[in-house]
Design an enzyme around this catalytic site. Structure first.
Site, PDB file in Angstrom:
ATOM      1  N   HIS A 203      -1.973   6.677   4.180  1.00 13.97           N
ATOM      2  CA  HIS A 203      -0.453   6.824   4.366  1.00 13.97           C
ATOM      3  C   HIS A 203      -0.026   8.193   3.957  1.00 13.97           C
ATOM      4  O   HIS A 203      -0.306   8.397   2.649  1.00 13.97           O
ATOM      5  CB  HIS A 203       0.092   5.606   3.808  1.00 13.97           C
ATOM      6  CG  HIS A 203      -0.336   4.098   4.111  1.00 13.97           C
ATOM      7  ND1 HIS A 203      -1.014   4.091   5.545  1.00 13.97           N
ATOM      8  CD2 HIS A 203       0.025   3.124   3.826  1.00 13.97           C
ATOM      9  CE1 HIS A 203      -1.145   2.507   5.640  1.00 13.97           C
ATOM     10  NE2 HIS A 203      -0.576   2.080   4.811  1.00 13.97           N
TER      11      HIS A 203
ATOM     12  N   CYS B 120       0.791  -1.281   0.150  1.00 21.49           N
ATOM     13  CA  CYS B 120      -0.053  -0.062  -0.221  1.00 21.49           C
ATOM     14  C   CYS B 120       0.962   1.368   0.031  1.00 21.49           C
ATOM     15  O   CYS B 120       0.396   2.247  -0.457  1.00 21.49           O
ATOM     16  CB  CYS B 120      -0.955   0.175   1.084  1.00 21.49           C
ATOM     17  SG  CYS B 120      -0.426  -0.662   2.601  1.00 21.49           S
TER      18      CYS B 120
HETATM   19  P1  NAP Z   1      -7.302  -8.899   7.584  1.00 18.64           P
HETATM   20  O1  NAP Z   1      -8.240  -7.771   8.135  1.00 18.64           O
HETATM   21  O2  NAP Z   1      -6.295  -9.672   8.786  1.00 18.64           O
HETATM   22  O3  NAP Z   1      -8.214 -10.159   6.733  1.00 18.64           O
HETATM   23  C1  NAP Z   1      -7.513 -11.115   6.643  1.00 18.64           C
HETATM   24  C2  NAP Z   1      -8.748 -12.094   5.685  1.00 18.64           C
HETATM   25  O4  NAP Z   1      -7.811 -13.381   5.218  1.00 18.64           O
HETATM   26  C3  NAP Z   1      -9.803 -12.242   6.406  1.00 18.64           C
HETATM   27  O5  NAP Z   1     -10.941 -12.561   5.734  1.00 18.64           O
HETATM   28  C4  NAP Z   1      -9.459 -13.800   6.899  1.00 18.64           C
HETATM   29  O6  NAP Z   1     -10.805 -14.498   7.127  1.00 18.64           O
HETATM   30  C5  NAP Z   1      -8.850 -14.201   5.809  1.00 18.64           C
HETATM   31  N1  NAP Z   1      -8.056 -15.566   6.321  1.00 18.64           N
HETATM   32  C6  NAP Z   1      -6.908 -15.457   7.224  1.00 18.64           C
HETATM   33  N2  NAP Z   1      -6.380 -16.886   7.212  1.00 18.64           N
HETATM   34  C7  NAP Z   1      -7.068 -17.556   6.170  1.00 18.64           C
HETATM   35  C8  NAP Z   1      -6.957 -18.986   6.006  1.00 18.64           C
HETATM   36  N3  NAP Z   1      -6.126 -19.567   6.456  1.00 18.64           N
HETATM   37  N4  NAP Z   1      -7.671 -19.246   4.939  1.00 18.64           N
HETATM   38  C9  NAP Z   1      -8.583 -18.561   4.312  1.00 18.64           C
HETATM   39  N5  NAP Z   1      -8.719 -17.002   4.747  1.00 18.64           N
HETATM   40  C10 NAP Z   1      -7.878 -16.720   5.615  1.00 18.64           C
HETATM   41  O7  NAP Z   1      -6.136  -8.238   6.661  1.00 18.64           O
HETATM   42  P2  NAP Z   1      -6.321  -7.150   5.518  1.00 18.64           P
HETATM   43  O8  NAP Z   1      -5.650  -5.748   6.184  1.00 18.64           O
HETATM   44  O9  NAP Z   1      -7.633  -6.914   5.127  1.00 18.64           O
HETATM   45  O10 NAP Z   1      -4.901  -7.671   4.372  1.00 18.64           O
HETATM   46  C11 NAP Z   1      -5.314  -8.464   3.476  1.00 18.64           C
HETATM   47  C12 NAP Z   1      -4.026  -8.738   2.285  1.00 18.64           C
HETATM   48  O11 NAP Z   1      -3.863  -7.387   2.029  1.00 18.64           O
HETATM   49  C13 NAP Z   1      -3.157  -9.115   3.449  1.00 18.64           C
HETATM   50  O12 NAP Z   1      -2.033  -9.874   2.524  1.00 18.64           O
HETATM   51  C14 NAP Z   1      -2.514  -7.464   3.354  1.00 18.64           C
HETATM   52  O13 NAP Z   1      -1.005  -7.571   3.706  1.00 18.64           O
HETATM   53  C15 NAP Z   1      -2.721  -6.887   2.325  1.00 18.64           C
HETATM   54  N6  NAP Z   1      -2.794  -5.382   2.338  1.00 18.64           N
HETATM   55  C16 NAP Z   1      -3.433  -4.731   3.297  1.00 18.64           C
HETATM   56  C17 NAP Z   1      -3.657  -3.614   3.153  1.00 18.64           C
HETATM   57  C18 NAP Z   1      -4.285  -2.584   4.154  1.00 18.64           C
HETATM   58  O14 NAP Z   1      -4.253  -1.304   4.180  1.00 18.64           O
HETATM   59  N7  NAP Z   1      -4.935  -3.247   5.449  1.00 18.64           N
HETATM   60  C19 NAP Z   1      -3.181  -2.746   1.992  1.00 18.64           C
HETATM   61  C20 NAP Z   1      -2.707  -3.443   0.880  1.00 18.64           C
HETATM   62  C21 NAP Z   1      -2.423  -4.990   0.899  1.00 18.64           C
HETATM   63  P3  NAP Z   1     -11.467 -14.556   8.830  1.00 18.64           P
HETATM   64  O15 NAP Z   1     -12.138 -13.269   9.030  1.00 18.64           O
HETATM   65  O16 NAP Z   1     -12.094 -15.926   8.804  1.00 18.64           O
HETATM   66  O17 NAP Z   1     -10.324 -14.691   9.742  1.00 18.64           O
END
Ligand code: NAP
Length: 358
Positions: free
Chosen positions: A242, A149
Site C-alpha cells: 500500500h 493494513c
Molecule cells: P480472505 O482471503 O477472504 O480469507 C478469509 C478467511 O476467513 C478464510 O480462511 C475463510 O475460510 C475464513 N472464513 C470466512 N468465513 C468464515 C466463517 N464463517 N467461519 C470460519 N472461517 C471463515 O480474507 P483476508 O484478506 O485473508 O483477510 C482476513 C482478515 O484480515 C479480514 O478480517 C481482513 O479485513 C483482515 N486484513 C486483511 C489484510 C489484507 O491485506 N488482505 C490486511 C489487514 C487485515 P474459507 O477459505 O473456508 O472460506
C-alpha cells in the site's frame, strides 16, 4: 517434525490471503509452530492443500499440506495458548471472543474488536505500552488487535514525528493493493487499466484508529490522541504493497533535516529485544526522488519495514511525503507475529514461559 520447546499456535482463517501469509511466515519460526488450522464450514474436514488456493511465492510448507482444517471453535484448538486470527471480519465478529473466553490469547487482524476500550490496538514499534490493557480484560485469555493494513504503514511513518514534534492534522490519499481485498478478491475486469476510488469502511478506519494508537495509556484505559485525519482510499492494480501520500501539520515547527533525522534514528522495544520478526530499522528513508514504489520497496527487511521518501514542504499543511508498506506482511500476518512475540517476551501468553530473546 514437532519441536517440543516451541509454543503451539492455531491459525483461524488459515486458507485466506492473510492466513496463507501466517502459514508461510510461521514455517521455521524460532518460537512458534502451527498446531492447528481452521477455516469456514466450506473447508472444514478437507486437507489444507485441497482447500487453500495457494497464492504465495514460496511453496506450501510440507507439514501443512495434509493438515485437516478444523472448525473455528475453541475446542478444536485446545493445547494452543496462542491463536492468530485471519478470519473474515463478519465471522470474527462472533467467533473470536469465545477463544479469549476459553483462555487463549487471540492476536487478530479483523476489525471486530479494534475499538473496544479494553482491547489494545497495537503496532509493536509504536505503542508497546498498550499491552497493559490486557490486564483490564475480563476474559481468562485475551485479545490484541492489529490495526488496519493502511493504518499500520501510516502510524509507523508518523510515530517519530508524533514523538518529536506532535502531529495535529493530516490528509492522506491511499493507493491500496488488490491483495488487501482478500480471496478471491476484485475481478481483473474491474481493476486492470483502472482505479476504484472507494474501499468500503477503509477511510473511517484510517481516520479513527490513529487516535487510539497514539493515545496515552493509563490504568483506566486509553485517552485518545488529538489528531484530525482526512483519508481518501483507492484500490489500484498493484498486487502487494500500500502506498500513502500524506500531508501533515506538526505540533511545532521542524526542519526537513530534523524530520529525516528522527525517521532514520527511530528504534523501539521490538528492536532492543531482538524479537525474531522485528526489522532492524522499522523505517527506511529513501533518497530517490521517485521513491518509494510498491514493487521496489514493499519487501524491505522481509516486508516488515515501512519506507518513506519525497519529503517536501506542503503549501496547505507543513510537509508532505510518501510511504509504502507491505499490506499482508507488515500490515497483517507479520505485524501480528511481531505483536505475539512482544506479548511472549513480556510473559503475556497464558501459561507460557518467556522465551529467550536472543
Ligand atoms: P480472505 O482471503 O477472504 O480469507 C478469509 C478467511 O476467513 C478464510 O480462511 C475463510 O475460510 C475464513 N472464513 C470466512 N468465513 C468464515 C466463517 N464463517 N467461519 C470460519 N472461517 C471463515 O480474507 P483476508 O484478506 O485473508 O483477510 C482476513 C482478515 O484480515 C479480514 O478480517 C481482513 O479485513 C483482515 N486484513 C486483511 C489484510 C489484507 O491485506 N488482505 C490486511 C489487514 C487485515 P474459507 O477459505 O473456508 O472460506
Amino acid at each position: 517434525m514437532s519441536t517440543p520447546s516451541k509454543i503451539p499456535v492455531a491459525v483461524l482463517g488459515a486458507t485466506g490471503t492473510v492466513g496463507q501469509r501466517f502459514i508461510a511466515l510461521l514455517d521455521s519460526h524460532p518460537w512458534f509452530e502451527v498446531a492447528a488450522v481452521t477455516a469456514s464450514q466450506r473447508s472444514e474436514g478437507k486437507a489444507y492443500r485441497e482447500a487453500a488456493s495457494w497464492i504465495q511465492a514460496s511453496p506450501m510448507p510440507a507439514e501443512i499440506r495434509e493438515r485437516v482444517l478444523r472448525p473455528t471453535v475453541p475446542e478444536a484448538v485446545a493445547g494452543c495458548p496462542l491463536v492468530f486470527s485471519a478470519l473474515d471480519a463478519r465471522a470474527a465478529d462472533h467467533l473470536e471472543a469465545p477463544f479469549a473466553e476459553a483462555g487463549h490469547l487471540v492476536v487478530t487482524n479483523a476489525r471486530s474488536h479494534r475499538l473496544d476500550p479494553d482491547v489494545p490496538l497495537m503496532v509493536a514499534e509504536v505503542n508497546p505500552d498498550h499491552l497493559g490493557l490486557l490486564d483490564t480484560q475480563s476474559w481468562p485469555g485475551g485479545i490484541i488487535a492489529n490495526p488496519n493494513c493502511s493504518t499500520i504503514g501510516l502510524v509507523l511513518a508518523l510515530k517519530p514525528l508524533v514523538q518529536a514534534f506532535g502531529v495535529r492534522r493530516l490528509h492522506v490519499v491511499s493507493l491500496q493493493a488488490i491483495s488487501g481485498a482478500g480471496l478471491p478478491g476484485i475481478s481483473s475486469y474491474q481493476i486492470l487499466d483502472n482505479l476504484i476510488p472507494r474501499i468500503p469502511g477503509e477511510e473511517e478506519k484510517l481516520e479513527s484508529e490513529p487516535r487510539k494508537i497514539f493515545g496515552r495509556f493509563s490504568e483506566g484505559g486509553i485517552e485518545p490522541y488529538p489528531i484530525a485525519v482526512s483519508a481518501q482510499c483507492n484500490r489500484v492494480p498493484v498486487v502487494d504493497g500500500h502506498t500513502l501520500c500524506v500531508s501533515v501539520e506538526l505540533g511545532r515547527k521542524a526542519s526537513e533535516e530534523e524530520i529525516l533525522k528522527v525517521w532514520r534514528e527511530y528504534r523501539s522495544e521490538a528492536q532492543r529485544l531482538l524479537l525474531p520478526s522485528a526489522p532492524q530499522r522499522p523505517i527506511h528513508v529513501l533518497e530517490g526522488d521517485d521513491h518509494p514504489q510498491p514493487r521496489l520497496h514493499r519487501d524491505l527487511e522481509g516486508g516488515m519495514a515501512a519506507s518513506v521518501g519525497r519529503l517536501r514542504s506542503c503549501p496547505l499543511l507543513d510537509y508532505k511525503f510518501v510511504t509504502v508498506s507491505h499490506n499482508t506482511v507488515r500490515g497483517a500476518a507479520g505485524g501480528a507475529l511481531l505483536l505475539a512475540e512482544l506479548a511472549a517476551a513480556q510473559g503475556k501468553i497464558p501459561g507460557v514461559a518467556v522465551p529467550a530473546t536472543s
